[in-house]
Design a protein around this motif. Sequence first.
Motif, PDB file in Angstrom:
ATOM      1  N   SER A 194      -4.640  -8.362  -5.328  1.00 42.13           N
ATOM      2  CA  SER A 194      -4.388  -8.668  -3.882  1.00 42.13           C
ATOM      3  C   SER A 194      -4.511  -7.442  -3.130  1.00 42.13           C
ATOM      4  O   SER A 194      -4.052  -6.422  -3.308  1.00 42.13           O
ATOM      5  CB  SER A 194      -2.821  -9.086  -3.697  1.00 42.13           C
ATOM      6  OG  SER A 194      -2.685 -10.405  -4.201  1.00 42.13           O
ATOM      7  N   ARG A 195      -5.126  -7.722  -1.867  1.00 41.47           N
ATOM      8  CA  ARG A 195      -5.254  -6.565  -0.798  1.00 41.47           C
ATOM      9  C   ARG A 195      -4.168  -6.869   0.233  1.00 41.47           C
ATOM     10  O   ARG A 195      -4.223  -8.065   0.935  1.00 41.47           O
ATOM     11  CB  ARG A 195      -6.767  -6.371   0.059  1.00 41.47           C
ATOM     12  CG  ARG A 195      -7.671  -6.264  -1.089  1.00 41.47           C
ATOM     13  CD  ARG A 195      -9.090  -6.993  -0.966  1.00 41.47           C
ATOM     14  NE  ARG A 195      -9.011  -8.197  -0.730  1.00 41.47           N
ATOM     15  CZ  ARG A 195      -9.885  -9.071  -0.391  1.00 41.47           C
ATOM     16  NH1 ARG A 195     -11.051  -8.548   0.004  1.00 41.47           N
ATOM     17  NH2 ARG A 195     -10.003 -10.473  -0.519  1.00 41.47           N
ATOM     18  N   VAL A 196      -3.234  -6.235   0.748  1.00 36.99           N
ATOM     19  CA  VAL A 196      -1.921  -6.282   1.232  1.00 36.99           C
ATOM     20  C   VAL A 196      -1.764  -5.565   2.505  1.00 36.99           C
ATOM     21  O   VAL A 196      -2.329  -4.309   2.491  1.00 36.99           O
ATOM     22  CB  VAL A 196      -0.705  -6.198   0.475  1.00 36.99           C
ATOM     23  CG1 VAL A 196       0.537  -6.635   1.125  1.00 36.99           C
ATOM     24  CG2 VAL A 196      -0.871  -6.945  -0.837  1.00 36.99           C
ATOM     25  N   LEU A 197      -1.494  -5.967   3.590  1.00 37.99           N
ATOM     26  CA  LEU A 197      -1.175  -5.362   4.704  1.00 37.99           C
ATOM     27  C   LEU A 197       0.147  -5.194   4.899  1.00 37.99           C
ATOM     28  O   LEU A 197       0.872  -6.335   5.186  1.00 37.99           O
ATOM     29  CB  LEU A 197      -2.077  -5.871   5.921  1.00 37.99           C
ATOM     30  CG  LEU A 197      -1.794  -5.497   7.403  1.00 37.99           C
ATOM     31  CD1 LEU A 197      -2.018  -3.814   7.459  1.00 37.99           C
ATOM     32  CD2 LEU A 197      -2.628  -6.015   8.323  1.00 37.99           C
ATOM     33  N   ASP A 198       1.019  -4.208   5.101  1.00 36.67           N
ATOM     34  CA  ASP A 198       2.314  -4.196   5.638  1.00 36.67           C
ATOM     35  C   ASP A 198       2.479  -3.516   7.036  1.00 36.67           C
ATOM     36  O   ASP A 198       2.144  -2.335   7.090  1.00 36.67           O
ATOM     37  CB  ASP A 198       3.107  -3.195   4.512  1.00 36.67           C
ATOM     38  CG  ASP A 198       4.519  -3.048   4.573  1.00 36.67           C
ATOM     39  OD1 ASP A 198       5.036  -3.712   5.636  1.00 36.67           O
ATOM     40  OD2 ASP A 198       5.123  -2.197   3.968  1.00 36.67           O
ATOM     41  N   ILE A 199       2.581  -4.262   7.945  1.00 35.21           N
ATOM     42  CA  ILE A 199       2.737  -3.725   9.393  1.00 35.21           C
ATOM     43  C   ILE A 199       4.402  -3.413   9.660  1.00 35.21           C
ATOM     44  O   ILE A 199       5.046  -4.221   9.470  1.00 35.21           O
ATOM     45  CB  ILE A 199       2.334  -4.921  10.444  1.00 35.21           C
ATOM     46  CG1 ILE A 199       1.060  -5.505   9.842  1.00 35.21           C
ATOM     47  CG2 ILE A 199       2.323  -4.415  11.605  1.00 35.21           C
ATOM     48  CD1 ILE A 199       0.417  -6.511  10.862  1.00 35.21           C
ATOM     49  N   GLY A 200       4.474  -2.182   9.983  1.00 34.91           N
ATOM     50  CA  GLY A 200       5.957  -1.751  10.466  1.00 34.91           C
ATOM     51  C   GLY A 200       6.516  -1.645   8.980  1.00 34.91           C
ATOM     52  O   GLY A 200       7.529  -2.037   8.617  1.00 34.91           O
ATOM     53  N   CYS A 201       6.019  -0.474   8.121  1.00 36.28           N
ATOM     54  CA  CYS A 201       6.308  -0.483   6.886  1.00 36.28           C
ATOM     55  C   CYS A 201       7.869   0.338   6.609  1.00 36.28           C
ATOM     56  O   CYS A 201       8.535   0.091   5.610  1.00 36.28           O
ATOM     57  CB  CYS A 201       5.217   0.460   6.117  1.00 36.28           C
ATOM     58  SG  CYS A 201       4.918   2.091   6.922  1.00 36.28           S
ATOM     59  N   GLY A 202       8.038   0.985   7.879  1.00 34.02           N
ATOM     60  CA  GLY A 202       9.451   1.637   7.809  1.00 34.02           C
ATOM     61  C   GLY A 202       9.828   2.645   6.574  1.00 34.02           C
ATOM     62  O   GLY A 202       9.069   3.657   6.500  1.00 34.02           O
ATOM     63  N   THR A 203      10.708   2.269   5.745  1.00 31.61           N
ATOM     64  CA  THR A 203      10.937   3.195   4.584  1.00 31.61           C
ATOM     65  C   THR A 203       9.688   3.154   3.528  1.00 31.61           C
ATOM     66  O   THR A 203       9.806   3.930   2.790  1.00 31.61           O
ATOM     67  CB  THR A 203      12.277   2.794   3.922  1.00 31.61           C
ATOM     68  OG1 THR A 203      13.278   3.114   5.058  1.00 31.61           O
ATOM     69  CG2 THR A 203      12.648   3.647   2.695  1.00 31.61           C
ATOM     70  N   GLY A 204       9.015   2.185   3.618  1.00 27.15           N
ATOM     71  CA  GLY A 204       8.053   1.868   2.509  1.00 27.15           C
ATOM     72  C   GLY A 204       8.314   0.921   1.465  1.00 27.15           C
ATOM     73  O   GLY A 204       7.414   1.091   0.142  1.00 27.15           O
ATOM     74  N   SER A 205       9.490   0.426   1.374  1.00 32.75           N
ATOM     75  CA  SER A 205       9.943  -0.296   0.228  1.00 32.75           C
ATOM     76  C   SER A 205       9.112  -1.664  -0.032  1.00 32.75           C
ATOM     77  O   SER A 205       8.841  -1.717  -1.443  1.00 32.75           O
ATOM     78  CB  SER A 205      11.641  -0.671   0.272  1.00 32.75           C
ATOM     79  OG  SER A 205      11.754  -1.773   1.556  1.00 32.75           O
ATOM     80  N   GLY A 261      -5.096  -4.049  -6.871  1.00 34.19           N
ATOM     81  CA  GLY A 261      -5.374  -4.270  -5.333  1.00 34.19           C
ATOM     82  C   GLY A 261      -5.303  -3.015  -4.693  1.00 34.19           C
ATOM     83  O   GLY A 261      -5.428  -1.822  -5.142  1.00 34.19           O
ATOM     84  N   GLU A 262      -5.060  -3.158  -3.374  1.00 31.06           N
ATOM     85  CA  GLU A 262      -4.613  -2.055  -2.502  1.00 31.06           C
ATOM     86  C   GLU A 262      -3.633  -2.487  -1.277  1.00 31.06           C
ATOM     87  O   GLU A 262      -3.560  -3.692  -1.015  1.00 31.06           O
ATOM     88  CB  GLU A 262      -5.863  -1.447  -1.989  1.00 31.06           C
ATOM     89  CG  GLU A 262      -6.834  -2.554  -0.974  1.00 31.06           C
ATOM     90  CD  GLU A 262      -7.728  -1.636  -0.470  1.00 31.06           C
ATOM     91  OE1 GLU A 262      -8.531  -0.652  -0.836  1.00 31.06           O
ATOM     92  OE2 GLU A 262      -8.237  -2.096   0.581  1.00 31.06           O
ATOM     93  N   VAL A 263      -2.957  -1.460  -1.022  1.00 36.01           N
ATOM     94  CA  VAL A 263      -1.986  -1.764   0.111  1.00 36.01           C
ATOM     95  C   VAL A 263      -2.324  -0.921   1.187  1.00 36.01           C
ATOM     96  O   VAL A 263      -2.590   0.271   1.202  1.00 36.01           O
ATOM     97  CB  VAL A 263      -0.489  -1.694  -0.113  1.00 36.01           C
ATOM     98  CG1 VAL A 263       0.612  -1.805   0.812  1.00 36.01           C
ATOM     99  CG2 VAL A 263      -0.246  -2.518  -1.511  1.00 36.01           C
ATOM    100  N   THR A 264      -2.310  -1.684   2.532  1.00 38.06           N
ATOM    101  CA  THR A 264      -2.447  -0.711   3.681  1.00 38.06           C
ATOM    102  C   THR A 264      -1.051  -0.970   4.670  1.00 38.06           C
ATOM    103  O   THR A 264      -0.789  -2.052   4.674  1.00 38.06           O
ATOM    104  CB  THR A 264      -3.675  -1.326   4.725  1.00 38.06           C
ATOM    105  OG1 THR A 264      -4.896  -1.517   3.891  1.00 38.06           O
ATOM    106  CG2 THR A 264      -3.835  -0.435   5.710  1.00 38.06           C
ATOM    107  N   ALA A 265      -0.805   0.238   4.717  1.00 35.95           N
ATOM    108  CA  ALA A 265       0.684   0.338   5.343  1.00 35.95           C
ATOM    109  C   ALA A 265       0.505   1.062   6.643  1.00 35.95           C
ATOM    110  O   ALA A 265       0.028   2.155   7.022  1.00 35.95           O
ATOM    111  CB  ALA A 265       1.726   1.129   4.692  1.00 35.95           C
ATOM    112  N   ILE A 266       1.173   0.431   7.704  1.00 31.72           N
ATOM    113  CA  ILE A 266       1.166   0.880   9.053  1.00 31.72           C
ATOM    114  C   ILE A 266       2.444   0.915   9.864  1.00 31.72           C
ATOM    115  O   ILE A 266       3.205   0.119   9.586  1.00 31.72           O
ATOM    116  CB  ILE A 266      -0.038   0.304  10.030  1.00 31.72           C
ATOM    117  CG1 ILE A 266      -0.157   0.933  11.393  1.00 31.72           C
ATOM    118  CG2 ILE A 266       0.460  -1.166  10.325  1.00 31.72           C
ATOM    119  CD1 ILE A 266      -1.511   0.676  12.314  1.00 31.72           C
ATOM    120  N   ASP A 267       2.734   2.087  10.519  1.00 32.86           N
ATOM    121  CA  ASP A 267       4.038   2.036  11.299  1.00 32.86           C
ATOM    122  C   ASP A 267       3.556   3.128  12.697  1.00 32.86           C
ATOM    123  O   ASP A 267       2.762   4.148  12.576  1.00 32.86           O
ATOM    124  CB  ASP A 267       4.983   2.731  10.556  1.00 32.86           C
ATOM    125  CG  ASP A 267       6.294   2.194  11.148  1.00 32.86           C
ATOM    126  OD1 ASP A 267       7.078   1.392  10.350  1.00 32.86           O
ATOM    127  OD2 ASP A 267       6.504   2.543  12.147  1.00 32.86           O
TER     128      ASP A 267
END
Lengths: 192, 192
Positions: free
Chosen positions: A41-52, A64-70
């Motif tokens: 899966s290619r995941v997008l985490d909007i507002g990743c905060g601590t990153g948990s 897959g990959e994770v894109t995290a933005i904050d």
Amino acid sequence: MDNNRTMFGIPDEEFIRDKVPMTKSEVRAIAISKLRLNPTSRVLDIGCGTGSITVECGLICNQGEVTAIDQKEEAVNITRKNVNKFELNNVNIIEGSAPNDIPKKNYDSIFLGGGSRHIDNIIDFATDHLVPEGVFVANTILIDSTYKILAALEGRFKDIDVAMVQVSKGHKIAGWMMKANNPIYIISARLM
Amino acid sequence: MDNNRTMFGIPDEEFIRDKVPMTKSEVRAIAISKLRLNPTSRVLDIGCGTGSITVECGLICNQGEVTAIDQKEEAVNITRKNVNKFELNNVNIIEGSAPNDIPKKNYDSIFLGGGSRHIDNIIDFATDHLVPEGVFVANTILIDSTYKILAALEGRFKDIDVAMVQVSKGHKIAGWMMKANNPIYIISARLM
């Protein structure tokens, strides 16, 4: 990847913390289950905060990959520390605002970790950048965000689901006393 | 294994159902997160019911194995149907009573899906058959079972944790109305 390390269900205390908010383990588990992840899966985490959430998705989606933005520098820094702690090399962390600074790629699952002033724009982005049947999940604490997200999903997403989750945790005093966490809404839906 | 199928977070409606009780998806997600699984984990599911926990553990532990036991013939049958539906070949299903009929092997994680008349014997079994640091998780609905399990874990297990989870699900009537599920206790601990 080390097959013997826990792949899902990292306890809260194993994450490096700061003043940045963190989704607690029980609610995190539900949100991640709603994301319908698989190893690619290619995941997008909007507002990743601590990153948990970023870290747990990175562990599950190891091909897959994770894109995290904050938008907060300190959130980006702490997410990076946690990504390094868990030795993930499939995570891309961005300091910026959503949706404008999100890479315009295709995503299988998008997570919004809290409210935003740009809910409509974020759901427009999700509509344009999720694959067909792709999953959108949001955790909210405000009735306002919950209502706005549900309303914005209508007509463009299917299988719209909302769970309100109230977790109380046991504390050992003389015996076990349950202490309440705040109720959290977990919204999920799939792109039509 | 097909890398593109959902590996965790199977919706309730994808399981074959019967009159056998089933842990609902939100509580299932939390219980599974507490089991601290990795791809090679050897899991024991006591009181497998519909087999939803068995199946989700089987999908995650694709290089490990799951032993599922239930004393009810119809639970064993429905678990087998679900294991076949999800094309798992790493699950061993036993009709019998716990702990007497459980294979005397080592387990990394043991899940007890509800109360039992034999709580003390089951926790004795877990103490003898979990690997060091192995995880015991139980879902309970009765105060009685919750108390007895917490008391039996004391002194032999560490990191004893109890969460009471109350999920309400949204139903779209004129607008979204939240309807409450019963509170469930999720107990987890690691062998000393």
